[in-house]
Design an enzyme around this catalytic site. Structure first.
Site, mmCIF file in Angstrom:
data_model
loop_
_atom_site.group_PDB
_atom_site.id
_atom_site.type_symbol
_atom_site.label_atom_id
_atom_site.label_comp_id
_atom_site.label_asym_id
_atom_site.label_seq_id
_atom_site.Cartn_x
_atom_site.Cartn_y
_atom_site.Cartn_z
ATOM 1 N N LYS A 78 32.883 5.415 3.733
ATOM 2 C CA LYS A 78 32.571 6.581 4.572
ATOM 3 C C LYS A 78 32.947 6.268 6.015
ATOM 4 O O LYS A 78 32.626 5.178 6.508
ATOM 5 C CB LYS A 78 31.088 6.925 4.463
ATOM 6 C CG LYS A 78 30.679 8.226 5.151
ATOM 7 C CD LYS A 78 29.199 8.538 4.957
ATOM 8 C CE LYS A 78 28.826 9.922 5.522
ATOM 9 N NZ LYS A 78 27.399 10.238 5.363
ATOM 10 N N SER A 158 26.576 15.101 3.580
ATOM 11 C CA SER A 158 27.721 14.864 4.444
ATOM 12 C C SER A 158 28.765 13.919 3.843
ATOM 13 O O SER A 158 29.913 13.958 4.262
ATOM 14 C CB SER A 158 27.246 14.307 5.781
ATOM 15 O OG SER A 158 26.741 12.987 5.614
ATOM 16 N N SER A 182 22.448 13.390 2.134
ATOM 17 C CA SER A 182 23.906 13.252 2.263
ATOM 18 C C SER A 182 24.576 12.344 1.239
ATOM 19 O O SER A 182 25.798 12.275 1.197
ATOM 20 C CB SER A 182 24.267 12.754 3.657
ATOM 21 O OG SER A 182 24.156 13.792 4.584
#
Lengths: 493, 95
Positions: A78, A158, A182
């Site tokens: 990420k 997210s 997320s």
């Protein structure tokens, strides 16, 4: 040779050890797959060249018999984890070009164990969003589509790029962060497994901060065992993060097959919320039945303050975000827009660098912390947070884990749920309460909706008892036999 | 709970984010909608409840008070939009 991208991490490690294929072949297969899936926009920065070099080094270690625990496994990172010398954007234009001079502890731990990063995965800007549409680098597209409908769907957020990459078989696993859902919500939307461990289990050092009392790193993979392998590598005490907890990291794979006989699974009545998609409620009932059949005892529990978790979150998270994001001032790193004076430079830089959702949250946070409102909003929310935490402590006196839906709907189309920010916020209604209490949670795919989209169930555990959660997850996985694969991840010629 | 355009102007200034007049109109609506949701917290009785400060019940560890880092001026400046002679450069603040 069968398609190497279909391996799980555990089976790939076995194959590498037996020299059935090399790390170079494994990494190349995933790079090819990544190139064929570029339309999904999973990566902000690709690091294929470094990955190929690292694969060679991994093969040398295998040849010498000194392979690392996860040697040669290609993953997506990420783009919220600082990676030394590799651009780290948090999906914000304000950090475009930022190359951290240090490595985050979690990405460093994975690297030390031999994983190979294929790229920095796209996300909602500063991890603020539930659909990946707030990214400053374009939205990510979910590899799944509704039956007979060509509309592009969101991967959730997210950590949308991470989840989509694992689902599309362009990475074997991925890192995510979870502040209010997320990891769990995108795992559900993309039909994969994702775990947010207990707050304090993984170090936050080097993760671009959003809401520091909630942010926690965790892995995505395509099954429970792979998540357990990745979490073992990521977790651990770190003197650089004073909220990381100094206790041993167990071998999370050891108890996977222990079953659920004798375990008590709590079903919280407050999670049966009006407006939840009936298919999701049906799947929840099925999940309860699966665990009952496997020998678990089902108990009804109550988390009375559930209905206030979302409101609490939207005070605490923006408050912490407004404080954390004060550092983006155009002086020490990131974008700068010149102004007439220093304050004008700050204001222009931040107006140009932050997207709309980030700006909204900074402004809400600034408001609830401002003179005259601090007690009414911020302190009130911290008190309600205590009650939410207490709810979980009470529930865990009656049960070992909780089973709930992960999200109120399956993945929705890009552009839906955008009429009002609050509509989008409702996506996290089932994930936020455990975040507020710091409890571990995970999402497991258990079935498909009538229109062919994956549905996930959420397990919540006691603090630092990820092991029991994994056991239950493995049982659900074995019972659900979720083998569906998204069919639309390679762009049609 | 709703806020007006002047409040939006004030908090945008506090947050050091420039917003245009048109944006203020939209933000007034959006922020009011969020604050209306938040205001539901008033319904919860929190008399005598201590605010939660940390979900982790632990004692902070202590370490030796020694330098563990430093001498990395170049690394720190590497991402600066503007630098000179080992310093960050900002627009003039003192006349």
């Amino acid at each position: 040779m069968t398609n190497l991208t279909n391996h799980t991490i555990a089976s790939a490690l076995a194959g590498l050890k037996k020299k059935e294929f090399t790390a170079v072949e494994l990494v190349d297969a995933h790079i090819k797959a990544s190139e064929a899936a570029r339309h999904l926009n999973c990566y902000i920065t690709e690091t294929f060249d470094t990955a190929r070099e690292q694969a060679k080094a991994a093969d040398e270690r295998y040849a010498k018999g000194v392979a690392l625990p996860l040697d040669g496994i290609p993953i997506a990172m990420k783009d919220l984890f600082c990676t030394e010398g590799v651009q780290t954007t948090a999906a914000s234009r304000i950090l475009e070009g930022f190359k951290p001079p240090y490595e985050s502890t979690v990405s460093g731990n994975l690297k030390k164990d031999g994983t190979i990063t294929l790229g920095k995965a796209n996300l909602d800007e500063f991890a603020m969003g539930s659909s990946n549409t707030t990214s400053g680098y374009g939205n990510v597209i979910n590899p799944w589509k509704r039956k007979g409908d060509n509309k592009d769907l969101v991967p959730g957020g997210s950590s949308g790029g991470s989840a989509a990459a694992v689902s599309a078989r362009i990475a074997m696993g991925a890192t995510g962060t979870d502040t209010g859902g997320s990891i769990r919500q995108p795992a559900a939307f993309c039909g994969i497994t994702g775990i947010k461990p207990t707050y304090g289990r993984c170090s936050r050092f080097g993760i671009v901060a959003f809401a520091s009392s909630l942010d926690q790193a965790g892995p995505f993979a395509r099954n429970t065992e792979d998540c357990a392998l990745l979490l073992k590598s990521m977790a651990g005490w770190d003197p650089k993060d004073s909220t990381s907890v100094n206790r041993p990291v167990p071998d999370y794979t050891a108890q996977l097959k222990a079953g659920v006989k004798g375990l008590k699974v709590g079903v919280p009545k407050e999670y049966r919320i009006d407006g939840t998609n009936p298919e999701i409620l049906e799947m929840w009932d099925k999940g309860v039945q699966m665990l009952k059949d496997a020998g678990a005892e089902i108990v009804s529990v109550s988390l009375p303050h559930t209905a206030y978790a979302l409101q609490t979150y939207y005070v605490i998270a923006p408050a912490e975000c407004s404080s954390n994001l004060a550092r983006y001032d155009g002086v020490r790193f990131g974008k700068r827009v010149e102004g007439d004076n220093l304050i004008d430079t700050y204001e222009k830089t931040r107006a140009a660098g932050f997207g709309k959702e980030v700006r909204r949250r900074i402004l809400i946070g600034t408001y609830v912390l401002s003179a005259g409102y601090y007690d009414a909003y911020y302190n009130k929310a911290r008190k309600v947070r205590k009650l939410i935490w207490q709810d979980f402590v009470n529930a865990y006196q009656k049960c070992d884990v909780l089973l709930t839906p992960t999200a109120p709907t399956p993945a929705f189309a890009i552009g839906e749920n955008t009429q009002d920010p609050v509509t989008m916020y409702l996506n996290d209604i089932f994930t936020i309460p455990a975040s507020m209490a710091g409890m571990p949670g995970m999402s497991i795919p258990v079935g498909l909706s009538a229109d062919g989209l994956p549905l996930g169930l959420q397990l919540l555990g006691k603090p630092f008892d990820e092991e029991t959660m994994f056991r239950v997850s493995q049982t659900l996985e074995d019972a659900a036999q979720f083998t569906a694969v998204p069919s639309n991840f390679v762009k049609a010629a | 709970m709703s806020i007006d355009k002047n409040t939006v102007t004030k908090i945008a200034r506090l947050a050091r984010i420039k917003v245009t007049e048109d944006e203020k109109e939209v933000l007034t609506k959006e922020l009011s909608s969020i604050l209306t949701m938040i205001a539901e917290l008033d319904k919860v009785n929190t008399d005598g409840v201590e605010p939660l400060t940390s979900v982790v019940q632990m004692q902070l560890f202590e370490r030796e008070d020694v330098v563990t880092d430093g001498a990395i001026q170049e690394k720190i400046l590497i991402n600066a939009p503007e630098q000179a002679a080992g310093f960050f450069v900002v627009p003039k603040v003192v006349e």
